[in-house]
Design a protein around this motif. Structure first.
Motif, PDB file in Angstrom:
ATOM      1  N   VAL A 104       1.175  -1.143  -0.155  1.00  0.00           N
ATOM      2  CA  VAL A 104      -0.414   0.107  -0.128  1.00  0.00           C
ATOM      3  C   VAL A 104       0.779   1.296   0.032  1.00  0.00           C
ATOM      4  O   VAL A 104       1.924   0.657   0.350  1.00  0.00           O
ATOM      5  CB  VAL A 104      -0.795   0.354   1.574  1.00  0.00           C
ATOM      6  N   VAL A 105       0.084   2.567  -0.757  1.00  0.00           N
ATOM      7  CA  VAL A 105       0.796   3.718  -0.050  1.00  0.00           C
ATOM      8  C   VAL A 105       1.029   4.569   1.246  1.00  0.00           C
ATOM      9  O   VAL A 105      -0.232   4.371   2.100  1.00  0.00           O
ATOM     10  CB  VAL A 105       0.767   5.068  -0.933  1.00  0.00           C
ATOM     11  N   ALA A 106       1.989   4.053   2.012  1.00  0.00           N
ATOM     12  CA  ALA A 106       2.241   5.528   3.250  1.00  0.00           C
ATOM     13  C   ALA A 106       2.374   6.000   3.261  1.00  0.00           C
ATOM     14  O   ALA A 106       2.908   7.333   2.085  1.00  0.00           O
ATOM     15  CB  ALA A 106       3.305   4.477   3.784  1.00  0.00           C
ATOM     16  N   GLU A 107       1.278   6.642   3.287  1.00  0.00           N
ATOM     17  CA  GLU A 107       1.124   8.435   3.134  1.00  0.00           C
ATOM     18  C   GLU A 107       1.779   9.251   3.473  1.00  0.00           C
ATOM     19  O   GLU A 107       2.150   9.877   2.803  1.00  0.00           O
ATOM     20  CB  GLU A 107      -0.654   8.393   4.190  1.00  0.00           C
ATOM     21  N   ASP A 108       3.009   9.058   5.185  1.00  0.00           N
ATOM     22  CA  ASP A 108       3.480   9.459   5.647  1.00  0.00           C
ATOM     23  C   ASP A 108       5.076   9.119   5.348  1.00  0.00           C
ATOM     24  O   ASP A 108       5.751   9.723   6.609  1.00  0.00           O
ATOM     25  CB  ASP A 108       3.269   9.926   6.740  1.00  0.00           C
ATOM     26  N   GLY A 109       4.793   8.197   5.021  1.00  0.00           N
ATOM     27  CA  GLY A 109       6.377   6.696   5.274  1.00  0.00           C
ATOM     28  C   GLY A 109       6.159   5.827   6.335  1.00  0.00           C
ATOM     29  O   GLY A 109       4.884   5.783   7.500  1.00  0.00           O
ATOM     30  N   CYS A 110       6.804   5.150   6.896  1.00  0.00           N
ATOM     31  CA  CYS A 110       6.660   4.411   7.685  1.00  0.00           C
ATOM     32  C   CYS A 110       7.768   3.145   8.145  1.00  0.00           C
ATOM     33  O   CYS A 110       8.877   3.844   7.191  1.00  0.00           O
ATOM     34  CB  CYS A 110       5.354   2.822   7.980  1.00  0.00           C
ATOM     35  N   ASP A 161      -4.472  16.372  -1.716  1.00  0.00           N
ATOM     36  CA  ASP A 161      -3.473  15.876  -2.272  1.00  0.00           C
ATOM     37  C   ASP A 161      -1.862  15.985  -1.342  1.00  0.00           C
ATOM     38  O   ASP A 161      -2.184  17.347  -0.989  1.00  0.00           O
ATOM     39  CB  ASP A 161      -3.116  15.996  -3.842  1.00  0.00           C
ATOM     40  N   PRO A 162      -1.501  15.544  -0.524  1.00  0.00           N
ATOM     41  CA  PRO A 162      -1.515  13.930  -0.522  1.00  0.00           C
ATOM     42  C   PRO A 162      -2.423  13.433   0.840  1.00  0.00           C
ATOM     43  O   PRO A 162      -2.222  12.144   0.603  1.00  0.00           O
ATOM     44  CB  PRO A 162       0.191  13.915   0.415  1.00  0.00           C
ATOM     45  N   GLU A 163      -3.304  13.607   1.410  1.00  0.00           N
ATOM     46  CA  GLU A 163      -3.775  12.956   2.414  1.00  0.00           C
ATOM     47  C   GLU A 163      -5.638  12.036   1.096  1.00  0.00           C
ATOM     48  O   GLU A 163      -6.508  13.456   0.551  1.00  0.00           O
ATOM     49  CB  GLU A 163      -4.441  13.662   3.308  1.00  0.00           C
ATOM     50  N   PHE A 164      -5.798  12.193   1.208  1.00  0.00           N
ATOM     51  CA  PHE A 164      -6.787  11.048   0.906  1.00  0.00           C
ATOM     52  C   PHE A 164      -8.090   9.926   1.579  1.00  0.00           C
ATOM     53  O   PHE A 164      -7.024   9.313   2.033  1.00  0.00           O
ATOM     54  CB  PHE A 164      -6.612  10.092  -0.102  1.00  0.00           C
ATOM     55  N   LEU A 165      -9.045  10.007   1.529  1.00  0.00           N
ATOM     56  CA  LEU A 165      -9.673   9.243   1.795  1.00  0.00           C
ATOM     57  C   LEU A 165      -9.529   8.063   2.421  1.00  0.00           C
ATOM     58  O   LEU A 165      -9.649   7.344   1.283  1.00  0.00           O
ATOM     59  CB  LEU A 165     -11.466   9.219   1.564  1.00  0.00           C
ATOM     60  N   GLY A 166      -9.964   6.814   3.218  1.00  0.00           N
ATOM     61  CA  GLY A 166      -8.981   5.751   2.560  1.00  0.00           C
ATOM     62  C   GLY A 166      -7.818   5.784   2.719  1.00  0.00           C
ATOM     63  O   GLY A 166      -6.869   4.164   2.817  1.00  0.00           O
ATOM     64  N   GLY A 167      -6.792   6.727   3.490  1.00  0.00           N
ATOM     65  CA  GLY A 167      -5.094   6.419   2.821  1.00  0.00           C
ATOM     66  C   GLY A 167      -4.644   5.740   4.605  1.00  0.00           C
ATOM     67  O   GLY A 167      -5.362   5.616   5.051  1.00  0.00           O
ATOM     68  N   PRO A 190       9.363  -0.777  10.170  1.00  0.00           N
ATOM     69  CA  PRO A 190       8.435  -1.489  10.547  1.00  0.00           C
ATOM     70  C   PRO A 190       8.489  -1.544  12.094  1.00  0.00           C
ATOM     71  O   PRO A 190       8.580  -1.089  12.870  1.00  0.00           O
ATOM     72  CB  PRO A 190       9.266  -2.616  10.148  1.00  0.00           C
ATOM     73  N   GLY A 191       7.543  -2.467  12.181  1.00  0.00           N
ATOM     74  CA  GLY A 191       6.263  -2.076  13.483  1.00  0.00           C
ATOM     75  C   GLY A 191       6.329  -1.203  14.225  1.00  0.00           C
ATOM     76  O   GLY A 191       4.875  -1.224  15.484  1.00  0.00           O
ATOM     77  N   GLU A 192       5.433   0.189  13.186  1.00  0.00           N
ATOM     78  CA  GLU A 192       4.856   1.457  13.147  1.00  0.00           C
ATOM     79  C   GLU A 192       3.125   0.240  12.773  1.00  0.00           C
ATOM     80  O   GLU A 192       2.928  -0.700  12.270  1.00  0.00           O
ATOM     81  CB  GLU A 192       5.106   2.284  12.830  1.00  0.00           C
ATOM     82  N   ARG A 193       2.686   1.362  13.911  1.00  0.00           N
ATOM     83  CA  ARG A 193       1.202   0.704  14.120  1.00  0.00           C
ATOM     84  C   ARG A 193       0.027   1.574  13.163  1.00  0.00           C
ATOM     85  O   ARG A 193       0.813   2.663  12.186  1.00  0.00           O
ATOM     86  CB  ARG A 193      -0.018   1.159  15.447  1.00  0.00           C
ATOM     87  N   LEU A 194      -0.535   1.010  12.323  1.00  0.00           N
ATOM     88  CA  LEU A 194      -1.596   1.631  11.182  1.00  0.00           C
ATOM     89  C   LEU A 194      -2.826   2.231  11.779  1.00  0.00           C
ATOM     90  O   LEU A 194      -3.424   2.712  12.728  1.00  0.00           O
ATOM     91  CB  LEU A 194      -2.839   0.212  10.594  1.00  0.00           C
ATOM     92  N   TRP A 195      -3.103   3.888  11.068  1.00  0.00           N
ATOM     93  CA  TRP A 195      -3.939   4.200  11.369  1.00  0.00           C
ATOM     94  C   TRP A 195      -4.765   4.673   9.865  1.00  0.00           C
ATOM     95  O   TRP A 195      -3.746   4.850   8.846  1.00  0.00           O
ATOM     96  CB  TRP A 195      -3.955   5.826  12.159  1.00  0.00           C
ATOM     97  N   VAL A 196      -5.893   5.191   9.851  1.00  0.00           N
ATOM     98  CA  VAL A 196      -6.783   5.312   8.326  1.00  0.00           C
ATOM     99  C   VAL A 196      -7.021   6.485   7.928  1.00  0.00           C
ATOM    100  O   VAL A 196      -8.049   6.990   9.164  1.00  0.00           O
ATOM    101  CB  VAL A 196      -7.637   4.209   8.068  1.00  0.00           C
ATOM    102  N   ARG A 197      -7.100   7.135   7.072  1.00  0.00           N
ATOM    103  CA  ARG A 197      -7.338   9.001   6.539  1.00  0.00           C
ATOM    104  C   ARG A 197      -9.446   8.713   6.486  1.00  0.00           C
ATOM    105  O   ARG A 197      -9.666   7.910   5.992  1.00  0.00           O
ATOM    106  CB  ARG A 197      -6.981   9.226   5.752  1.00  0.00           C
ATOM    107  N   GLY A 198      -9.761   9.422   7.678  1.00  0.00           N
ATOM    108  CA  GLY A 198     -11.315   9.143   7.622  1.00  0.00           C
ATOM    109  C   GLY A 198     -11.924  10.997   6.636  1.00  0.00           C
ATOM    110  O   GLY A 198     -13.200  10.864   6.685  1.00  0.00           O
ATOM    111  N   VAL A 199     -10.265  11.457   7.275  1.00  0.00           N
ATOM    112  CA  VAL A 199     -10.458  12.990   7.161  1.00  0.00           C
ATOM    113  C   VAL A 199      -9.991  13.145   6.268  1.00  0.00           C
ATOM    114  O   VAL A 199      -8.496  14.140   6.857  1.00  0.00           O
ATOM    115  CB  VAL A 199     -10.776  14.036   8.292  1.00  0.00           C
ATOM    116  N   ALA A 200     -10.112  14.039   5.260  1.00  0.00           N
ATOM    117  CA  ALA A 200      -8.748  14.531   4.199  1.00  0.00           C
ATOM    118  C   ALA A 200      -9.027  15.504   3.375  1.00  0.00           C
ATOM    119  O   ALA A 200     -10.340  15.901   3.413  1.00  0.00           O
ATOM    120  CB  ALA A 200      -8.809  13.724   3.063  1.00  0.00           C
ATOM    121  N   SER A 201      -7.894  16.631   3.461  1.00  0.00           N
ATOM    122  CA  SER A 201      -8.022  18.296   2.933  1.00  0.00           C
ATOM    123  C   SER A 201      -7.713  18.171   1.663  1.00  0.00           C
ATOM    124  O   SER A 201      -7.235  19.527   1.102  1.00  0.00           O
ATOM    125  CB  SER A 201      -7.214  18.388   3.838  1.00  0.00           C
TER     126      SER A 201
END
Length: 171
Positions: free
Chosen positions: A103-109, A124-130, A111-122
């Motif tokens: 997947v595309v890592a919106e802010d980079g990532c 590019d580069p923020e997209f719903l479901g990012g 190993p071991g970091e946990r997941l957050w999903v974009r629910g409010v986007a403003s």
């Protein structure tokens, strides 16, 4: 018939929505309930109103169903489900509930970091479901109990994410 004489030497390692390996996966069929937005591969979707419906997340409280995965079946579908960036409204979705996916890592990532999903986007580069590796105030859905990054990726780059949306969401 001509003979192929030119060959690419720099192949892409992966693309968004591609399964990362062939280990056991839990994949379900869903249908886009979006009115006009296409759903890109490698983005998270929430449960829609119908039993198999899916929508892009719209708030921090969205309940995530899984990640839209790519399938070569889209290329041969007689229904024309593909648009310019993903699956058209009303199109069939292949949603990964459990497994590993590129997947595309919106802010980079890392190993071991946990997941957050974009629910409010403003935009590019923020997209719903990012997908991202950190909370962004009231703009992201807490999926820290459901996803972990397995590789390093720069902002906007591809990374491998392991998910289990069958697990209880974060609190």
């Amino acid at each position: 018939m001509g003979v192929q004489t030119i060959y690419a030497t720099n192949y892409t390692a992966a693309f968004a929505g591609m399964l990362a390996d062939d280990s056991a996966h839990d994949i379900i069929a869903m249908v886009s309930e979006e009115a006009s937005a296409e759903i890109a591969f490698g983005r998270a979707v929430k449960f829609g109103t119908a039993d198999t419906g899916a929508l892009l997340p719209t708030a921090e409280s969205s309940i995530i169903a899984g990640i839209v995965r790519f399938s070569h079946a889209y290329g041969i579908s007689p229904f024309g489900d593909l648009g310019t960036i993903g699956v058209k409204p009303g199109g069939n979705l292949s949603v990964l509930r459990k497994g590993r996916i590129w997947v595309v890592a919106e802010d980079g990532c890392a190993p071991g970091e946990r997941l957050w999903v974009r629910g409010v986007a403003s935009g590019d580069p923020e997209f719903l479901g990012g997908l991202t590796n950190a909370d962004d105030a009231t703009d992201t859905v807490d999926c820290t109990n459901q996803g972990v990054w397995l590789t390093t990726a720069a902002a906007g780059g591809l990374g491998v994410l392991e998910v289990a949306f069958t697990n209880k969401p974060g609190v």
